[in-house]
Design an enzyme around this catalytic site. Structure first.
Site, PDB file in Angstrom:
ATOM      1  N   HIS A   1       0.847  -1.198   0.000  1.00 29.94           N
ATOM      2  CA  HIS A   1       0.000   0.000   0.000  1.00 29.94           C
ATOM      3  C   HIS A   1       0.884   1.250   0.000  1.00 29.94           C
ATOM      4  O   HIS A   1       2.053   1.178   0.341  1.00 29.94           O
ATOM      5  CB  HIS A   1      -0.813   0.094   1.295  1.00 29.94           C
ATOM      6  CG  HIS A   1      -1.668  -1.075   1.599  1.00 29.94           C
ATOM      7  ND1 HIS A   1      -3.014  -1.088   1.343  1.00 29.94           N
ATOM      8  CD2 HIS A   1      -1.386  -2.264   2.190  1.00 29.94           C
ATOM      9  CE1 HIS A   1      -3.536  -2.242   1.762  1.00 29.94           C
ATOM     10  NE2 HIS A   1      -2.567  -2.976   2.271  1.00 29.94           N
ATOM     11  N   TYR A   2       0.282   2.392  -0.329  1.00 30.48           N
ATOM     12  CA  TYR A   2       0.904   3.659   0.080  1.00 30.48           C
ATOM     13  C   TYR A   2      -0.023   4.326   1.083  1.00 30.48           C
ATOM     14  O   TYR A   2      -1.235   4.074   1.111  1.00 30.48           O
ATOM     15  CB  TYR A   2       1.250   4.586  -1.087  1.00 30.48           C
ATOM     16  CG  TYR A   2       0.133   4.993  -2.030  1.00 30.48           C
ATOM     17  CD1 TYR A   2      -0.989   5.686  -1.588  1.00 30.48           C
ATOM     18  CD2 TYR A   2       0.238   4.731  -3.391  1.00 30.48           C
ATOM     19  CE1 TYR A   2      -1.990   6.071  -2.460  1.00 30.48           C
ATOM     20  CE2 TYR A   2      -0.753   5.107  -4.275  1.00 30.48           C
ATOM     21  CZ  TYR A   2      -1.868   5.781  -3.790  1.00 30.48           C
ATOM     22  OH  TYR A   2      -2.855   6.153  -4.651  1.00 30.48           O
ATOM     23  N   THR A   3       0.581   5.205   1.903  1.00 34.76           N
ATOM     24  CA  THR A   3      -0.169   5.824   3.000  1.00 34.76           C
ATOM     25  C   THR A   3      -0.972   7.045   2.563  1.00 34.76           C
ATOM     26  O   THR A   3      -1.836   7.505   3.308  1.00 34.76           O
ATOM     27  CB  THR A   3       0.809   6.281   4.100  1.00 34.76           C
ATOM     28  OG1 THR A   3       1.784   7.147   3.483  1.00 34.76           O
ATOM     29  CG2 THR A   3       1.518   5.099   4.751  1.00 34.76           C
TER      30      THR A   3
ATOM     31  N   ASP B   1      -3.484   2.306  -4.860  1.00 35.50           N
ATOM     32  CA  ASP B   1      -2.153   2.103  -4.287  1.00 35.50           C
ATOM     33  C   ASP B   1      -1.652   0.670  -4.512  1.00 35.50           C
ATOM     34  O   ASP B   1      -2.482  -0.246  -4.552  1.00 35.50           O
ATOM     35  CB  ASP B   1      -2.144   2.450  -2.787  1.00 35.50           C
ATOM     36  CG  ASP B   1      -3.164   1.659  -1.954  1.00 35.50           C
ATOM     37  OD1 ASP B   1      -4.267   1.400  -2.445  1.00 35.50           O
ATOM     38  OD2 ASP B   1      -2.837   1.298  -0.811  1.00 35.50           O
TER      39      ASP B   1
ATOM     40  N   HIS C   1      -2.587  -3.204  -3.412  1.00 38.70           N
ATOM     41  CA  HIS C   1      -3.972  -3.003  -3.001  1.00 38.70           C
ATOM     42  C   HIS C   1      -4.863  -2.809  -4.232  1.00 38.70           C
ATOM     43  O   HIS C   1      -6.007  -3.235  -4.274  1.00 38.70           O
ATOM     44  CB  HIS C   1      -4.052  -1.774  -2.071  1.00 38.70           C
ATOM     45  CG  HIS C   1      -5.257  -1.733  -1.200  1.00 38.70           C
ATOM     46  ND1 HIS C   1      -5.516  -0.697  -0.342  1.00 38.70           N
ATOM     47  CD2 HIS C   1      -6.291  -2.605  -1.058  1.00 38.70           C
ATOM     48  CE1 HIS C   1      -6.664  -0.945   0.280  1.00 38.70           C
ATOM     49  NE2 HIS C   1      -7.146  -2.083  -0.128  1.00 38.70           N
TER      50      HIS C   1
ATOM     51  N   GLU D   1       2.573  -0.886   4.499  1.00 38.83           N
ATOM     52  CA  GLU D   1       2.293   0.496   4.068  1.00 38.83           C
ATOM     53  C   GLU D   1       3.597   1.215   3.763  1.00 38.83           C
ATOM     54  O   GLU D   1       4.501   1.263   4.601  1.00 38.83           O
ATOM     55  CB  GLU D   1       1.563   1.264   5.181  1.00 38.83           C
ATOM     56  CG  GLU D   1       0.123   0.868   5.379  1.00 38.83           C
ATOM     57  CD  GLU D   1      -0.841   1.532   4.389  1.00 38.83           C
ATOM     58  OE1 GLU D   1      -0.402   2.362   3.571  1.00 38.83           O
ATOM     59  OE2 GLU D   1      -2.040   1.211   4.463  1.00 38.83           O
TER      60      GLU D   1
HETATM   61 ZN   LIG Z   1      -4.113   0.511   0.481  1.00 38.16          ZN
END
Ligand SMILES: [Zn+2]
Length: 223
Positions: free
Chosen positions: A37-39, A187, A177, A107
């Site tokens: 993921h990215y935040t 993401d 994701h 993340e």
């Molecule tokens: Zn995500």
């Protein structure tokens, strides 16, 4: 950089990685997948501390900052709340729905998509972003825009963490994701080179002869 998993916690040598416990977790987890993921946040936000708040209603197992430092928020044998509504078909045809129950969430601190205003790149929060940026179209059709590039330190930490996770658990595949929630999530997006990431993990696994090598064989098509 080398990490190891002991008692479902990430270690660097004999030291445990900082653990910021999140109350946002479910029951037992036997991880089969690793989700990236990215935040969607800047360097001033501490996402691990955010996950520690019950009111956040979200969490992930690991948070990796732009400087390459990592914090763990949920033990790897407990469900974290990172995937939401999601689906995936495993290599043996098993249908997975709600990937929280079968995956570890990692993340990456990163703004995600950025809008161009004259010669400046602006995040969703209205902040000008000075990091390295690429212009690309998301594979699932999010319009052409800018994407913050993940830092080298961050990718190295993510690779080391993924290596340790693959050595400790029978991880079948690594997905974004956006792969498990296409259209709903974007993401980690086009700035994340998933193919290169997986190839690196597979090459490392070959050297260490850990489970990942055979488990991930199908993902790149090589024997
Ligand atoms: Zn995500």
């Amino acid at each position: 950089m080398n990490f190891a998993v002991k008692s479902h916690r990430l270690y660097s040598g004999s030291s445990e990685i900082p653990f910021i416990s999140s109350p946002n977790m479910g029951g037992q987890l036997s991880p089969k997948f690793l989700i990236i993921h990215y935040t969607a946040s800047g360097p001033d936000s501490d996402i691990a501390s955010y996950f520690a708040q019950k009111s956040a209603h979200v969490s992930a197992h690991l948070v990796i900052r732009r400087d390459g430092t990592v914090k763990q928020c949920v033990p790897f044998n407990r469900v974290a709340w990172h995937a939401g509504k999601s689906q995936w078909i495993g290599k043996d045809g098993t249908h997975y729905s709600g990937l929280n129950n079968s995956s570890i969430g990692m993340e990456m601190e990163n703004w995600g998509p950025l809008k161009k205003m004259e010669d400046r790149w602006i995040s969703w929060a209205g902040v000008e972003v000075h990091s390295k940026i690429i212009e690309a179209c998301h594979k699932f059709g999010v319009p052409d825009c800018g994407w913050e590039v993940f830092t080298k330190a961050q990718i190295e930490t993510a690779q080391a963490a993924a290596r340790a996770i693959c050595a400790a658990y029978k991880i079948e595949d690594i997905m974004g994701h956006d792969d498990i929630a296409p259209g709903r999530k974007s993401d980690p997006g086009p700035a994340w080179d998933m193919k290169a990431f997986k190839e690196q993990i597979k090459a490392d696994a070959g050297k260490q002869s850990v489970a990942c090598k055979s488990e991930m064989r199908g993902s790149t098509g090589s024997p």
